[in-house]
Design an enzyme around this catalytic site. Sequence first.
Site, PDB file in Angstrom:
ATOM      1  CB  SER A   8      -0.977  -0.088   1.034  1.00 11.97           C
ATOM      2  OG  SER A   8      -1.824   1.216   1.143  1.00 11.97           O
ATOM      3  CG  HIS A  33      -3.416  -1.359  -2.377  1.00 12.53           C
ATOM      4  ND1 HIS A  33      -4.524  -2.388  -2.521  1.00 12.53           N
ATOM      5  CD2 HIS A  33      -4.200  -0.642  -1.602  1.00 12.53           C
ATOM      6  CE1 HIS A  33      -5.669  -1.919  -2.471  1.00 12.53           C
ATOM      7  NE2 HIS A  33      -5.470  -0.886  -1.520  1.00 12.53           N
ATOM      8  CG  ASP A  35      -5.122   2.626  -0.678  1.00 11.26           C
ATOM      9  OD1 ASP A  35      -4.175   2.486   0.043  1.00 11.26           O
ATOM     10  OD2 ASP A  35      -6.179   1.729  -0.793  1.00 11.26           O
ATOM     11  CG  HIS A  66      -9.032   0.373  -2.726  1.00  9.40           C
ATOM     12  ND1 HIS A  66      -8.670   0.403  -1.392  1.00  9.40           N
ATOM     13  CD2 HIS A  66     -10.252   0.034  -2.971  1.00  9.40           C
ATOM     14  CE1 HIS A  66      -9.922   0.031  -0.840  1.00  9.40           C
ATOM     15  NE2 HIS A  66     -10.758  -0.060  -1.617  1.00  9.40           N
ATOM     16  N   GLY A 142     -10.434   4.634   4.093  1.00  7.25           N
ATOM     17  CA  GLY A 142     -10.620   6.020   4.204  1.00  7.25           C
ATOM     18  C   GLY A 142      -8.992   6.352   4.892  1.00  7.25           C
ATOM     19  N   GLY A 145      -3.602   2.720   9.386  1.00  4.83           N
ATOM     20  CA  GLY A 145      -3.524   2.645  10.715  1.00  4.83           C
ATOM     21  C   GLY A 145      -4.653   2.211  11.462  1.00  4.83           C
ATOM     22  CG  ASP A 176      -6.851  -2.626   1.716  1.00  5.02           C
ATOM     23  OD1 ASP A 176      -7.526  -1.777   0.893  1.00  5.02           O
ATOM     24  OD2 ASP A 176      -5.809  -2.439   2.406  1.00  5.02           O
ATOM     25  N   GLY A 177      -6.359  -3.783   5.224  1.00  2.00           N
ATOM     26  CA  GLY A 177      -6.667  -2.826   6.407  1.00  2.00           C
ATOM     27  C   GLY A 177      -6.385  -3.669   7.539  1.00  2.00           C
ATOM     28  N   GLY A 198       0.425  -2.315   4.843  1.00 15.10           N
ATOM     29  CA  GLY A 198       0.587  -1.202   4.942  1.00 15.10           C
ATOM     30  C   GLY A 198       1.215  -0.783   6.291  1.00 15.10           C
TER      31      GLY A 198
HETATM   32  C1  DX5 Z   1      -7.740   2.130   3.590  1.00 14.80           C
HETATM   33  C2  DX5 Z   1      -6.688   1.658   2.497  1.00 14.80           C
HETATM   34  C3  DX5 Z   1      -5.648   0.682   2.994  1.00 14.80           C
HETATM   35  C4  DX5 Z   1      -4.611   1.252   3.786  1.00 14.80           C
HETATM   36  C5  DX5 Z   1      -3.863   0.223   4.423  1.00 14.80           C
HETATM   37  O1  DX5 Z   1      -8.651   2.718   3.067  1.00 14.80           O
HETATM   38  O2  DX5 Z   1      -7.652   1.027   1.759  1.00 14.80           O
HETATM   39  O3  DX5 Z   1      -4.900   0.208   1.553  1.00 14.80           O
HETATM   40  O4  DX5 Z   1      -3.685   1.946   3.281  1.00 14.80           O
HETATM   41  O5  DX5 Z   1      -2.951   0.590   5.542  1.00 14.80           O
HETATM   42  P1  DX5 Z   1      -2.939  -0.188   6.958  1.00 14.80           P
HETATM   43  O6  DX5 Z   1      -2.150  -1.413   6.650  1.00 14.80           O
HETATM   44  O7  DX5 Z   1      -2.148   0.674   7.993  1.00 14.80           O
HETATM   45  O8  DX5 Z   1      -4.176  -0.301   7.652  1.00 14.80           O
HETATM   46 ZN    ZN Z   2      -6.757  -0.058  -0.258  1.00 18.00          ZN
END
Ligand code: DX5
Ligand code: ZN
Length: 223
Positions: A8, A33, A35, A66, A142, A145, A176-177, A198
């Site tokens: 990400s 990835h 966002d 995404h 959105g 973290g 994801d997340g 991420g």
């Molecule tokens: C959040 C994004 C994710 C995010 C993941 O809406 O879609 O891709 O960047 O970050 P972490 O791994 O920190 O949750």
């Molecule tokens: Zn994402």
Amino acid sequence: MAKSISASIMCADLLNLQASIKQLEEAMVDYIHIDIMDGSFVPNITLGFDLINSIKAITDIPLDVHLMVNDPARFIERMNLSENDIICVHYESDIHIHRTLESIRKKGCKTGLAINPQTPVNAIEYLLEYIDMVLIMTVSPGFAGQKMFSGAQRKVLDTVKLLENLGFNNIPIEVDGNISNENGKKLSKCGADIFVLGTSSLFIKDKDMSLCAREFRAEVDYV
Ligand code: DX5
Ligand code: ZN
């Protein structure tokens, strides 16, 4: 199905993206990835389409875009993407999602269909012929973290069951997340195939990305 890592990039050092992409190439991640947020579908604004095209121009790693935007069909032609790249749109963001998925296929890219934590798995049921990947959001989209929602493992298990029952178990499940090594291991056991990494597993301050990727792969029996 083989397991894959999708890095990400919004969690990378945004002032040194080219260096981060080089590190991701060395870490041999499977996807980058990206966002995209519009401040409406989600309460945040991050990266844009020009950045996608700039990243595409400097790396051979396939992109996993995404789209967290309302009415995503407006933007499909803004991206210079090709057959190995994925454009993922949210079921909740588009009243004509079937037509949008078809337009992504027509462009020659792979399609992804994302659903938010509260959206029932069977929302995807009648669209399976149009998707190459299903994205189970394990946080409300959105922000990076956040903490994984409590129903995530059950939801991945239910998605595996639905795909098997309908004869679509060739469709990979992305999560994801908050995909930490620990959560990744749990979700992998439930049947997840692609892991968006991420802040909780890959982009860790003062820790080598290749080492992070190796440690994550060890957790999810990556082959
Ligand atoms: C959040 C994004 C994710 C995010 C993941 O809406 O879609 O891709 O960047 O970050 P972490 O791994 O920190 O949750
Ligand atoms: Zn994402």
